[in-house]
Scaffold this active site. Structure first.
Site, PDB file in Angstrom:
ATOM      1  N   GLU A 163      -6.778   9.198   1.458  1.00  0.00           N
ATOM      2  CA  GLU A 163      -5.922  10.222   2.094  1.00  0.00           C
ATOM      3  C   GLU A 163      -5.981  11.587   1.402  1.00  0.00           C
ATOM      4  OE1 GLU A 163      -2.021   8.436   2.407  1.00  0.00           O
ATOM      5  OE2 GLU A 163      -2.810   6.692   3.471  1.00  0.00           O
ATOM      6  N   ASN A 206     -11.064   6.372   2.428  1.00  0.00           N
ATOM      7  CA  ASN A 206     -10.125   5.767   3.384  1.00  0.00           C
ATOM      8  C   ASN A 206      -9.080   6.794   3.819  1.00  0.00           C
ATOM      9  OD1 ASN A 206      -9.040   3.303   4.650  1.00  0.00           O
ATOM     10  ND2 ASN A 206      -7.350   3.450   3.176  1.00  0.00           N
ATOM     11  N   HIS A 242      -3.401   3.135  12.044  1.00  0.00           N
ATOM     12  CA  HIS A 242      -1.974   2.876  12.281  1.00  0.00           C
ATOM     13  C   HIS A 242      -1.616   3.549  13.602  1.00  0.00           C
ATOM     14  CE1 HIS A 242      -1.248   1.226   8.306  1.00  0.00           C
ATOM     15  NE2 HIS A 242      -1.835   2.272   7.750  1.00  0.00           N
ATOM     16  N   GLU A 271      -6.463  -0.755   7.965  1.00  0.00           N
ATOM     17  CA  GLU A 271      -5.000  -0.979   7.890  1.00  0.00           C
ATOM     18  C   GLU A 271      -4.424  -1.097   9.295  1.00  0.00           C
ATOM     19  OE1 GLU A 271      -3.084   1.955   5.355  1.00  0.00           O
ATOM     20  OE2 GLU A 271      -4.754   1.939   3.942  1.00  0.00           O
ATOM     21  N   ASP A 273      -2.545  -1.585  12.515  1.00  0.00           N
ATOM     22  CA  ASP A 273      -1.326  -2.113  13.130  1.00  0.00           C
ATOM     23  C   ASP A 273      -0.992  -1.219  14.320  1.00  0.00           C
ATOM     24  OD1 ASP A 273      -0.229   0.074  11.727  1.00  0.00           O
ATOM     25  OD2 ASP A 273       1.074  -1.155  10.468  1.00  0.00           O
TER      26      ASP A 273
HETATM   27  O1  9MR Z   1       2.440  -0.860   3.277  1.00  0.00           O
HETATM   28  C1  9MR Z   1       2.658  -0.098   2.104  1.00  0.00           C
HETATM   29  C2  9MR Z   1       4.143  -0.054   1.807  1.00  0.00           C
HETATM   30  O2  9MR Z   1       4.600  -1.335   1.416  1.00  0.00           O
HETATM   31  C3  9MR Z   1       4.420   0.951   0.711  1.00  0.00           C
HETATM   32  O3  9MR Z   1       5.812   1.100   0.543  1.00  0.00           O
HETATM   33  C4  9MR Z   1       3.798   2.276   1.059  1.00  0.00           C
HETATM   34  C5  9MR Z   1       4.034   3.267  -0.050  1.00  0.00           C
HETATM   35  O4  9MR Z   1       3.333   4.434   0.118  1.00  0.00           O
HETATM   36  O5  9MR Z   1       2.398   2.108   1.269  1.00  0.00           O
HETATM   37  C6  9MR Z   1       2.127   1.295   2.347  1.00  0.00           C
HETATM   38  O6  9MR Z   1       0.733   1.210   2.560  1.00  0.00           O
HETATM   39  C7  9MR Z   1       0.087   2.438   2.870  1.00  0.00           C
HETATM   40  C8  9MR Z   1      -1.319   2.338   2.350  1.00  0.00           C
HETATM   41  O7  9MR Z   1      -1.306   2.031   0.983  1.00  0.00           O
HETATM   42  C9  9MR Z   1      -2.093   3.612   2.604  1.00  0.00           C
HETATM   43  N1  9MR Z   1      -2.058   3.990   3.979  1.00  0.00           N
HETATM   44  C10 9MR Z   1      -0.745   4.011   4.614  1.00  0.00           C
HETATM   45  C11 9MR Z   1      -0.051   2.675   4.380  1.00  0.00           C
HETATM   46  C12 9MR Z   1       1.259   2.628   5.137  1.00  0.00           C
HETATM   47  O8  9MR Z   1       2.161   3.569   4.654  1.00  0.00           O
END
Ligand code: 9MR
Length: 451
Positions: A163, A206, A242, A271, A273
C-alpha cells in the site's frame, strides 16, 4: 462432535403461530457423479492454482475454524501476525511466536504460506516512525533481512511492500515515514534487500483499489514496468480485492490482471472479500475466480478470512462461510467456477432450497421452533440447515430430522431422516424444543444447502 444427549420423537402437526420468520437460500453446485465432494483447495489445484485464506492465530483453538481451514484451503496468510508491530515491536527484538503457530500449522499440512507484510505504513511501531533517514534505512533493511531469514525457504510469496500509493487520481506515492524520509527509492531498496534475504521467495508488491484500470493501478503498473526494465527483483503483484457496493468488482478486472501479467510478473488475488449476500455476492465471487482462471499468470486466490464471524468487516458478511461455518451461496459459486462439485453425487443442476423459521409454541421455560425446507425451481435429493442457539439455551427434543452438533453444542445441523428428496417447489419441515434457560432469543437459521 455431539456433546449433547439426544432424544427424538415424532409429533403430530403443530399449530403454527408465526412469530418469527427467517429465510435463507442456498444454491448447490453442479454435481458430476458419485465422487467425493471437492474442496476449494482441491478444485483450485485442478486448475494449477492455490486457494488460500487469511488466518488469525487466536482462532486456531476453535474446532470448526481449524477443520474448515484444513479441509478447504491450500495456502494461508497470517492476517496480522507477521506485521512489523507483531514481530519487531521494539527495535532489534523479534517475536515470532504467533506467526510461527500459523506457519507450522500450514506447513505441517502441506499448505503454502504467504508472508504479509514487511514494509507498510500501518501497524508500524512508533519507534520506526521516529527515526531519522539513515537510521530508518538500516532499520528497514534489518527488519526485512531478519524476518525473511527466520522463515527462509518456508514462505511461498512475500508482500515486500504494501500500500505505498495514494488513493485517487494523483498516481502519487502515499506519504509514510519510508516515503517521506527515504524517497521513491525505498521500494526498490526493500525488494533488493528481500531478494538477498530469501532468494526462493517470490517477491510481491501488494495494494488495494488497484483492481481495475485507474490512476492508482497505472502508477503501480509504471513502477513494475520500470523495475522489470532495470532488473529490480519483483516477481508478483498482489491485488487485494476488497469489494462492496461502493467499490464493486470492476468490469476491467481481468484486463487489469492481464496487463500486469504481460509485464512478466505473476498476479495473485491476495485479500479477497466481497460484502453482500445471496446470489449477487455469489455472482461477484464467481466473476473474480473466472477472471483469475482466464489469466495464465494468476497463480492463486486468497480470501481475507474463513468465516464472516471473524472478518475485519463482519457486518458486511463478505466471506464464503457464514458465522456458523455453513457454506454460503458464494462458496458454491467459487467452487463451481473452479470446476469443482459440491456434493457426493445425485445432485441436480441449480438445486436450491430455502429454510423458513417459525416459533410454533411457547411456554415460560421453553419454546418450539419449526423450520420449513422448500426446494427451489428444481428437485433436490437432500438438504441440510444449521440452527444456532444462544447459550445457555439447549435443545431438548427434535422431530422429523437427524441432528448433529458442533463442538460448542450451540450449532445444530439438521438433515433429513432417510430420503430427503423433494420435488421442485415441494416442502417438508422439522422441529425442535429449545429450553430457554433464561434466554428467549430466537435461533439463527443458517443457509439451506441442497443437492
Ligand atoms: O484484517 C486486518 C485487521 O485484522 C487489522 O485490524 C487491520 C489493521 O490495519 O489490517 C487488516 O488487514 C489489512 C491488510 O493487512 C492489508 N490490506 C487491508 C486489510 C484490511 O484492512
Amino acid at each position: 462432535m455431539g456433546m449433547i444427549k439426544w432424544g427424538r420423537r415424532s409429533r403430530a402437526a403443530l399449530s403454527l403461530t408465526t412469530t418469527a420468520l427467517l429465510t435463507t437460500t442456498a444454491l448447490a453446485a453442479l454435481s458430476t457423479g458419485a465422487e467425493a465432494a471437492d474442496t476449494l483447495g482441491s478444485a483450485a489445484a485442478g486448475k494449477g492454482r492455490y486457494f488460500g485464506t487469511a488466518v488469525a492465530a487466536n482462532y486456531l483453538g476453535e474446532a470448526p475454524y481449524v477443520s474448515t481451514l484444513n479441509t478447504e484451503f491450500t495456502s494461508v496468510t497470517p492476517e496480522n501476525e507477521m506485521k512489523w508491530d507483531a514481530v519487531e515491536r521494539s527495535r532489534g527484538t523479534f517475536t515470532y511466536g504467533s506467526a510461527d503457530q500459523i506457519v507450522n500449522h500450514a506447513l505441517g499440512r502441506g499448505m503454502q504460506v504467504r508472508g504479509h507484510t514487511l514494509v507498510w505504513h500501518s501497524q508500524l511501531p512508533s519507534w520506526v516512525s521516529g527515526l531519522g533517514a539513515s537510521d530508518l534505512r538500516s532499520a528497514m533493511n534489518n527488519h526485512i533481512t531478519q524476518v525473511m531469514q527466520h522463515w527462509k525457504g518456508k514462505i511461498h510469496s512475500w508482500d515486500v511492500v504494501n500500500e505505498a500509493f495514494q488513493d485517487g487520481n494523483s498516481g502519487a506515492r502515499r506519504s509514510s515515514p519510508f516515503q517521506d524520509k527515504l524517497g521513491n527509492g525505498f521500494i526498490e531498496e526493500a525488494f533488493r534487500t528481500a531478494r538477498a534475504a530469501d532468494p526462493a521467495a517470490k517477491l510481491c508488491y501488494n495494494d488495494y483499489n488497484t483492481d481495475g484500470v485507474n490512476a492508482k493501478s497505472n502508477a503501480v503498473y509504471n513502477m513494475v514496468r520500470d523495475f522489470k526494465s532495470r532488473g529490480v527483483p519483483i516477481d508478483c503483484v498482489g491485488f487485494q480485492s476488497h469489494f462492496n457496493s461502493a467499490s464493486p468488482v470492476p468490469s476491467d478486472y481481468q484486463a487489469n490482471l492481464q496487463r500486469f501479467a504481460d509485464l512478466g510478473v505473476d498476479v495473485q488475488i491476495t485479500e479477497l472479500d466481497i460484502e453482500g449476500s445471496g446470489t449477487s455476492q455469489a455472482t461477484s465471487y464467481s466473476n473474480v475466480v473466472r477472471a483469475c482462471l482466464a489469466v495464465t499468470r494468476c497463480t492463486g486466490i486468497t480470501v481475507w478470512g474463513i468465516t464472516d464471524k471473524y472478518s475485519w468487516r463482519a457486518s458486511g458478511t463478505p466471506l464464503l462461510f457464514d458465522s456458523n461455518y455453513a457454506k454460503k451461496p458464494a462458496y458454491t459459486a467459487v467452487l463451481t467456477a473452479l470446476g469443482g462439485s459440491s456434493d457426493g453425487g445425485g445432485g441436480t443442476p441449480g438445486a436450491a432450497c430455502t429454510a423458513t423459521y417459525t416459533k410454533s409454541a411457547e411456554w415460560s421455560d421453553r419454546y418450539n421452533g419449526t423450520v420449513t425446507v422448500r426446494a427451489g425451481s428444481a428437485a433436490i435429493s437432500t438438504w441440510s440447515v444449521t440452527v444456532t442457539l444462544t447459550p445457555p439455551q439447549k435443545v431438548s427434543t427434535t422431530w422429523n430430522g437427524t441432528p448433529s452438533w458442533d463442538s460448542s453444542g450451540n450449532v445444530m445441523t439438521m438433515r433429513p431422516n432417510g430420503n430427503g428428496s423433494l420435488a421442485a417447489g415441494a416442502s417438508t419441515s422439522f422441529g425442535f424444543t429449545v429450553m430457554k434457560n433464561g434466554s428467549s432469543a430466537a435461533p439463527s437459521i443458517g443457509a439451506c444447502t441442497a443437492s
